[in-house]
Design a protein around this motif. Structure first.
Motif, PDB file in Angstrom:
ATOM      1  N   ILE A 155       0.835  -1.204   0.000  1.00 21.15           N
ATOM      2  CA  ILE A 155       0.000   0.000   0.000  1.00 21.15           C
ATOM      3  C   ILE A 155       0.866   1.248   0.000  1.00 21.15           C
ATOM      4  O   ILE A 155       0.599   2.217  -0.724  1.00 21.15           O
ATOM      5  CB  ILE A 155      -0.943  -0.021   1.219  1.00 21.15           C
ATOM      6  CG1 ILE A 155      -2.039  -1.077   1.012  1.00 21.15           C
ATOM      7  CG2 ILE A 155      -1.584   1.347   1.451  1.00 21.15           C
ATOM      8  CD1 ILE A 155      -2.916  -1.320   2.225  1.00 21.15           C
ATOM      9  N   CYS A 156       1.936   1.239   0.801  1.00 22.91           N
ATOM     10  CA  CYS A 156       2.856   2.387   0.831  1.00 22.91           C
ATOM     11  C   CYS A 156       3.588   2.551  -0.497  1.00 22.91           C
ATOM     12  O   CYS A 156       3.716   3.659  -1.018  1.00 22.91           O
ATOM     13  CB  CYS A 156       3.873   2.215   1.965  1.00 22.91           C
ATOM     14  SG  CYS A 156       3.191   2.447   3.610  1.00 22.91           S
ATOM     15  N   GLU A 157       4.079   1.446  -1.034  1.00 23.35           N
ATOM     16  CA  GLU A 157       4.860   1.513  -2.271  1.00 23.35           C
ATOM     17  C   GLU A 157       4.019   2.030  -3.433  1.00 23.35           C
ATOM     18  O   GLU A 157       4.507   2.793  -4.277  1.00 23.35           O
ATOM     19  CB  GLU A 157       5.420   0.133  -2.592  1.00 23.35           C
ATOM     20  CG  GLU A 157       6.336   0.122  -3.808  1.00 23.35           C
ATOM     21  CD  GLU A 157       6.898  -1.251  -4.129  1.00 23.35           C
ATOM     22  OE1 GLU A 157       7.737  -1.337  -5.054  1.00 23.35           O
ATOM     23  OE2 GLU A 157       6.502  -2.244  -3.481  1.00 23.35           O
ATOM     24  N   ARG A 158       2.757   1.623  -3.481  1.00 20.07           N
ATOM     25  CA  ARG A 158       1.897   1.997  -4.600  1.00 20.07           C
ATOM     26  C   ARG A 158       1.121   3.288  -4.351  1.00 20.07           C
ATOM     27  O   ARG A 158       0.432   3.775  -5.245  1.00 20.07           O
ATOM     28  CB  ARG A 158       0.915   0.859  -4.878  1.00 20.07           C
ATOM     29  CG  ARG A 158       1.605  -0.426  -5.321  1.00 20.07           C
ATOM     30  CD  ARG A 158       0.641  -1.586  -5.409  1.00 20.07           C
ATOM     31  NE  ARG A 158       1.327  -2.821  -5.789  1.00 20.07           N
ATOM     32  CZ  ARG A 158       0.761  -4.027  -5.828  1.00 20.07           C
ATOM     33  NH1 ARG A 158      -0.535  -4.141  -5.516  1.00 20.07           N
ATOM     34  NH2 ARG A 158       1.448  -5.085  -6.172  1.00 20.07           N
ATOM     35  N   GLY A 159       1.221   3.827  -3.148  1.00 14.96           N
ATOM     36  CA  GLY A 159       0.517   5.070  -2.840  1.00 14.96           C
ATOM     37  C   GLY A 159      -0.989   4.911  -2.836  1.00 14.96           C
ATOM     38  O   GLY A 159      -1.709   5.822  -3.256  1.00 14.96           O
ATOM     39  N   LEU A 160      -1.484   3.803  -2.328  1.00 15.94           N
ATOM     40  CA  LEU A 160      -2.920   3.546  -2.359  1.00 15.94           C
ATOM     41  C   LEU A 160      -3.690   4.331  -1.304  1.00 15.94           C
ATOM     42  O   LEU A 160      -4.919   4.426  -1.381  1.00 15.94           O
ATOM     43  CB  LEU A 160      -3.180   2.044  -2.172  1.00 15.94           C
ATOM     44  CG  LEU A 160      -2.602   1.119  -3.242  1.00 15.94           C
ATOM     45  CD1 LEU A 160      -2.965  -0.324  -2.954  1.00 15.94           C
ATOM     46  CD2 LEU A 160      -3.089   1.524  -4.631  1.00 15.94           C
TER      47      LEU A 160
END
Length: 257
Positions: A155-160
């Motif tokens: 979630i952090c990596e993809r900016g969700l």
């Protein structure tokens, strides 16, 4: 400020009903948690259900999970939810699974929180809600579900749920790997390779291989193939070498079909 601190500052407390799913099944509303049969009997039913599941007898597994879940024991309710989520002995029914996971999560089951987060993140059987999914993964991680750290990292990596944060994602992947999740280790390796930290990445790939979770061999092979020279290094490694051979063998069989 930590991710947990940011969430506490930015988001309201998780409230009953936030999962946007229908009320639990009627028969789950008739008794308090921990009702008869005694817990030892519930655990026996769950063990029998798991044995049937491992043997591929899905219909029988569902029967045992249903019997156990009638106690309203949170873990038993979660396992029945998994049956409906995955279609074990029944037609897949994600909305029913979501209701069961919600019921189990209210009873404190960390895996139910994780499973409900998975459905919520995808909008499968319930409303899609990235923020709620993140909160559920956080709650699951707080109850020792190491796989939740991997999902929070994604979630952090993809900016969700806001801006992308690759550095925070890597920390979460490393934490998940340390806690025993092979997918977190593989994601950590992927991020480390992208930053040029090849030696550290190989160490995480080795950790993923040692954890031996299903399907990891193929993904380790795919990851090494994306970086020139990495496959040769891994092939000579005592841990990664057999995994690379297994991955190559599987790819060859697939190509021959």
């Amino acid at each position: 400020m930590s991710l947990s601190d940011l969430l506490e500052a930015a988001l309201p407390p998780l409230r009953e009903g936030d999962a946007h799913v229908a009320p639990a099944l009627d028969w789950l509303d008739t008794a308090p948690y921990g009702a008869s049969p005694p817990e030892a009997s519930i655990q026996a039913l769950l063990v029998l259900g798991q044995k049937q599941l491992d043997a591929g007898a899905m219909d029988q597994a569902l029967i045992f999970f249903e019997k156990a879940a009638r106690s309203r024991h949170p873990h038993a309710v979660n396992m029945l939810g998994r049956a409906y989520e995955r279609g074990w002995g029944c037609r897949r029914h994600p909305s029913r699974a979501a209701r069961l996971f919600q019921q189990s999560a209210k009873g404190g089951d960390g895996w139910a929180m994780f499973n409900l987060a998975d459905l919520t993140l995808k909008g499968d059987g319930c409303a899609r809600d990235n923020i709620l999914a993140l909160r559920l993964y956080m709650a699951a991680a707080g109850r020792g579900v190491s796989k939740a750290l991997n999902m929070i990292g994604l979630i952090c990596e993809r900016g969700l749920c806001g801006q992308r944060d690759p550095a925070q994602a890597l920390e979460l992947y490393l934490g998940g790997a340390e806690a025993g999740d092979g997918w977190a280790a593989l994601n950590a390796a992927r991020c480390l390779l992208a930053s040029g930290a090849r030696r550290e990445a190989v160490a995480q790939m080795r950790r993923a291989a040692e954890l031996g979770q299903s399907d990891l061999a193929k993904h380790i092979g795919d990851l090494t193939a994306a970086y020139p020279g990495l496959a040769a290094i891994c092939a000579e490694d005592a841990i990664l070498g057999p995994v690379m051979a297994l991955s190559s063998s599987a790819s060859a069989r697939h190509g021959a079909l």
